[in-house]
Design an enzyme around this catalytic site. Structure first.
Site, PDB file in Angstrom:
ATOM      1  N   ASP A  13       0.851  -1.185   0.000  1.00  0.00           N
ATOM      2  CA  ASP A  13       0.000   0.000   0.000  1.00  0.00           C
ATOM      3  C   ASP A  13       0.883   1.230   0.000  1.00  0.00           C
ATOM      4  O   ASP A  13       2.044   1.182   0.407  1.00  0.00           O
ATOM      5  CB  ASP A  13      -0.926   0.016   1.225  1.00  0.00           C
ATOM      6  CG  ASP A  13      -2.111   0.963   1.060  1.00  0.00           C
ATOM      7  OD1 ASP A  13      -2.418   1.369  -0.083  1.00  0.00           O
ATOM      8  OD2 ASP A  13      -2.723   1.310   2.081  1.00  0.00           O
ATOM      9  N   GLY A  14       0.318   2.325  -0.477  1.00  0.00           N
ATOM     10  CA  GLY A  14       0.995   3.611  -0.471  1.00  0.00           C
ATOM     11  C   GLY A  14       0.078   4.662   0.096  1.00  0.00           C
ATOM     12  O   GLY A  14      -1.143   4.510   0.093  1.00  0.00           O
ATOM     13  N   GLU A  56       2.259   3.954  -4.017  1.00  0.00           N
ATOM     14  CA  GLU A  56       1.672   2.652  -4.380  1.00  0.00           C
ATOM     15  C   GLU A  56       2.696   1.838  -5.181  1.00  0.00           C
ATOM     16  O   GLU A  56       2.880   0.637  -4.939  1.00  0.00           O
ATOM     17  CB  GLU A  56       0.388   2.835  -5.190  1.00  0.00           C
ATOM     18  CG  GLU A  56      -0.756   3.477  -4.438  1.00  0.00           C
ATOM     19  CD  GLU A  56      -1.462   2.589  -3.436  1.00  0.00           C
ATOM     20  OE1 GLU A  56      -1.073   1.412  -3.252  1.00  0.00           O
ATOM     21  OE2 GLU A  56      -2.428   3.067  -2.809  1.00  0.00           O
ATOM     22  N   ASP A  78      -4.389  -2.271  -3.272  1.00  0.00           N
ATOM     23  CA  ASP A  78      -5.673  -1.593  -3.449  1.00  0.00           C
ATOM     24  C   ASP A  78      -5.587  -0.517  -4.531  1.00  0.00           C
ATOM     25  O   ASP A  78      -6.524   0.245  -4.732  1.00  0.00           O
ATOM     26  CB  ASP A  78      -6.183  -1.006  -2.125  1.00  0.00           C
ATOM     27  CG  ASP A  78      -5.293   0.068  -1.537  1.00  0.00           C
ATOM     28  OD1 ASP A  78      -4.321   0.500  -2.195  1.00  0.00           O
ATOM     29  OD2 ASP A  78      -5.563   0.473  -0.386  1.00  0.00           O
ATOM     30  N   HIS A 133      -9.440   0.107   2.442  1.00  0.00           N
ATOM     31  CA  HIS A 133     -10.211   0.649   3.572  1.00  0.00           C
ATOM     32  C   HIS A 133     -11.549  -0.073   3.733  1.00  0.00           C
ATOM     33  O   HIS A 133     -12.563   0.537   4.039  1.00  0.00           O
ATOM     34  CB  HIS A 133     -10.407   2.154   3.401  1.00  0.00           C
ATOM     35  CG  HIS A 133      -9.110   2.866   3.143  1.00  0.00           C
ATOM     36  ND1 HIS A 133      -8.161   3.047   4.129  1.00  0.00           N
ATOM     37  CD2 HIS A 133      -8.597   3.401   2.013  1.00  0.00           C
ATOM     38  CE1 HIS A 133      -7.116   3.687   3.597  1.00  0.00           C
ATOM     39  NE2 HIS A 133      -7.357   3.906   2.333  1.00  0.00           N
ATOM     40  N   ASP A 143      -1.558  -0.310   5.115  1.00  0.00           N
ATOM     41  CA  ASP A 143      -1.955   1.092   5.208  1.00  0.00           C
ATOM     42  C   ASP A 143      -1.365   1.718   6.469  1.00  0.00           C
ATOM     43  O   ASP A 143      -0.850   2.846   6.429  1.00  0.00           O
ATOM     44  CB  ASP A 143      -3.481   1.221   5.201  1.00  0.00           C
ATOM     45  CG  ASP A 143      -3.923   2.665   5.301  1.00  0.00           C
ATOM     46  OD1 ASP A 143      -3.699   3.422   4.327  1.00  0.00           O
ATOM     47  OD2 ASP A 143      -4.483   3.047   6.346  1.00  0.00           O
TER      48      ASP A 143
END
Length: 168
Positions: A13-14, A56, A78, A133, A143
């Site tokens: 994740d970023g 990301e 994501d 999320h 995250d």
């Protein structure tokens, strides 16, 4: 799975605080050794000025560059930007057009896309999109790593962004 290649599951994740703004990436790699034991490794870093999309990409790059031999990798993100670039073969079109998109505009983040292609090269990577999320445990963990890195004090310089002369 491919016989002979270790199987690694990676979640990445970023994050950025503002876009652009301080940012970070997080990655969790998991594999089962020949004795049946599961091993995990967490990776993260923060940058003083970057974008969400760059982070990301950096999450995926860091995960793949951490592998010290060819692996079969199931990489979860994501980021539709990241996953679709491979699953919908956007990246092949960008390369064929000299790093221009279908509208003949320069592709954003070519430095990281090229680095990611080098990181992918020794591996067999399957790209899996996961809704962000949405309570997915590993995505939430990544995250948290990414946002903690972005909020940290020892932030790195994203040379490809800050050194590019453009803040788009």
């Amino acid at each position: 799975m491919t016989a002979g290649l270790p199987h690694v599951v990676a979640y990445t994740d970023g994050s950025s605080r503002g876009n652009p703004g301080p940012g970070g990436y997080g990655a969790v790699l998991s594999f089962v050794d020949s004795a049946g034991e599961t091993h995990e490794r967490e990776l993260s870093a923060g940058y003083r000025l970057t974008t969400n999309n760059r982070m990301e990409l950096m999450g995926a790059i860091a995960a793949l560059e951490a592998l010290n031999r060819p692996c079969e990798v199931e990489l979860h993100s994501d980021s539709q930007y990241l996953v679709n670039a491979f699953n919908k073969r956007w990246i092949a079109g960008w390369q064929a057009r000299g790093w221009k998109n279908a509208s003949k505009q320069p592709v954003k983040n070519p430095d990281l896309w090229q680095r990611l292609l080098r990181a992918v090269e020794p591996h067999r990577v399957t790209w899996v999109w996961v809704k962000g999320h949405a309570g997915h445990e590993m995505n939430e963990r990544c995250d948290s790593l990414a946002t903690s890195a972005a909020d940290g004090s020892a932030l790195l310089v994203d040379e490809g962004f800050e050194g590019s002369g453009t803040l788009l």
